[in-house]
Design an enzyme around this catalytic site. Sequence first.
Site, short mmCIF file in Angstrom:
data_model
loop_
_atom_site.label_atom_id
_atom_site.label_comp_id
_atom_site.label_asym_id
_atom_site.label_seq_id
_atom_site.Cartn_x
_atom_site.Cartn_y
_atom_site.Cartn_z
N ASN A 195 27.59 39.48 35.61
CA ASN A 195 26.98 40.08 36.80
C ASN A 195 27.47 41.53 36.86
O ASN A 195 28.61 41.78 37.19
CB ASN A 195 27.42 39.29 38.04
CG ASN A 195 26.94 39.93 39.33
OD1 ASN A 195 26.18 40.91 39.32
ND2 ASN A 195 27.39 39.38 40.46
N LYS A 221 26.62 43.82 38.82
CA LYS A 221 26.66 44.38 40.19
C LYS A 221 26.05 45.79 40.21
O LYS A 221 25.10 46.04 39.46
CB LYS A 221 28.10 44.34 40.73
CG LYS A 221 28.70 42.93 40.59
CD LYS A 221 29.97 42.72 41.37
CE LYS A 221 30.47 41.28 41.15
NZ LYS A 221 31.67 40.97 41.90
N HIS A 253 25.04 35.31 46.32
CA HIS A 253 26.34 35.85 45.93
C HIS A 253 27.13 36.23 47.18
O HIS A 253 26.55 36.68 48.17
CB HIS A 253 26.16 37.08 45.02
CG HIS A 253 27.44 37.51 44.39
ND1 HIS A 253 28.36 38.30 45.06
CD2 HIS A 253 27.97 37.23 43.18
CE1 HIS A 253 29.40 38.48 44.25
NE2 HIS A 253 29.19 37.85 43.11
N GLU A 312 32.31 30.48 43.37
CA GLU A 312 33.03 31.75 43.36
C GLU A 312 33.85 31.87 44.65
O GLU A 312 33.31 32.27 45.69
CB GLU A 312 32.05 32.92 43.28
CG GLU A 312 31.20 32.93 42.04
CD GLU A 312 30.75 34.35 41.67
OE1 GLU A 312 30.92 34.72 40.51
OE2 GLU A 312 30.27 35.08 42.55
N GLY A 361 36.96 40.07 42.23
CA GLY A 361 37.36 41.46 42.11
C GLY A 361 38.78 41.73 42.55
O GLY A 361 39.18 42.88 42.73
N SER A 408 37.40 36.87 38.98
CA SER A 408 38.45 37.43 38.12
C SER A 408 38.61 36.68 36.80
O SER A 408 39.74 36.51 36.31
CB SER A 408 39.78 37.51 38.88
OG SER A 408 39.66 38.39 39.99
P1 13P Z 1 34.96 39.56 39.17
O1 13P Z 1 34.88 38.88 37.82
O2 13P Z 1 34.98 41.05 39.07
O3 13P Z 1 36.03 38.99 40.03
O4 13P Z 1 33.56 39.21 39.90
C1 13P Z 1 33.15 37.90 39.98
C2 13P Z 1 31.77 37.87 40.52
O5 13P Z 1 31.53 38.18 41.67
C3 13P Z 1 30.68 37.46 39.62
O6 13P Z 1 29.49 37.24 40.30
#
Ligand code: 13P
Length: 252
Positions: free
Chosen positions: A8, A10, A95, A167, A173, A212
């Site tokens: 992802n 983002k 999400h 998640e 993050g 993460s």
């Molecule tokens: P991170 O891997 O940066 O923690 O993000 C996870 C996420 O939100 C995937 O959709």
Amino acid sequence: MKKIIAGNWKMHKTIPEAVQLAGAIAENTDVSARVVDIIICPAFIALNSVSEKIKETEISLGAQNMHYQENGAYTGECSGAMLKSAGCKYVILGHSERRHIFKEQDWEINTKVSAAFREGLKPVLCVGETESERDTGLTNNVIERQLKTALKDVDISNIESLLIAYEPVWAIGTGRTATPEQAHDAHEFIRQLLYAMYKDASQSVPILYGGSVKPDNAHDLLLQPNIDGALVGGASLKADSFIELVNIAATE
Ligand code: 13P
């Protein structure tokens, strides 16, 4: 079940950067792609160019969101048909950043999930609790509410096209990953909920872990029963770490 590694991206990468990253991933995963399903989810604006770049490869394309209407006066939005025309096979829905920053509601996610099936897209439905919900013992309640509401009136015939991503919000993050045990418990609970709703058909639904995920923790997470892959944010933005994750999944 084949493991799935989904990136992802983002709100990262310009169009040329996205195309370059997709190219680097494609060039270095041709062997692993036979045993791992690889999905990359760039921002809307890069979808079409990335689709062109990966069209001769095993990599699939996903979007990060969509609107539930077929078309109309919805400034700034994209419909499922638009995503399909850009080459998408998957769409991430619900999400936690959409839920928390953009205030998406459970009912809205439900209509998006239905719209994705209607358009022939595979939804990657995200669920997960915040830190305070976990601390107050509400993890399972939250997961159950999010899952059941998002799948309300979803017919069993669609279930083979569904993916779930667990998640935990506190792990996204932050560098804090759920322990393999915490992730295992949540995934097992999701598997039980799906079974109660869709019986044997639910067994084919992949449940990805997100939060993460990095090359140094992926192995232990992917070893867990019911963790069928990973939805990766930060570590999907660099070719090296994403390729490493795909290679780790290929050995599981
Ligand atoms: P991170 O891997 O940066 O923690 O993000 C996870 C996420 O939100 C995937 O959709």
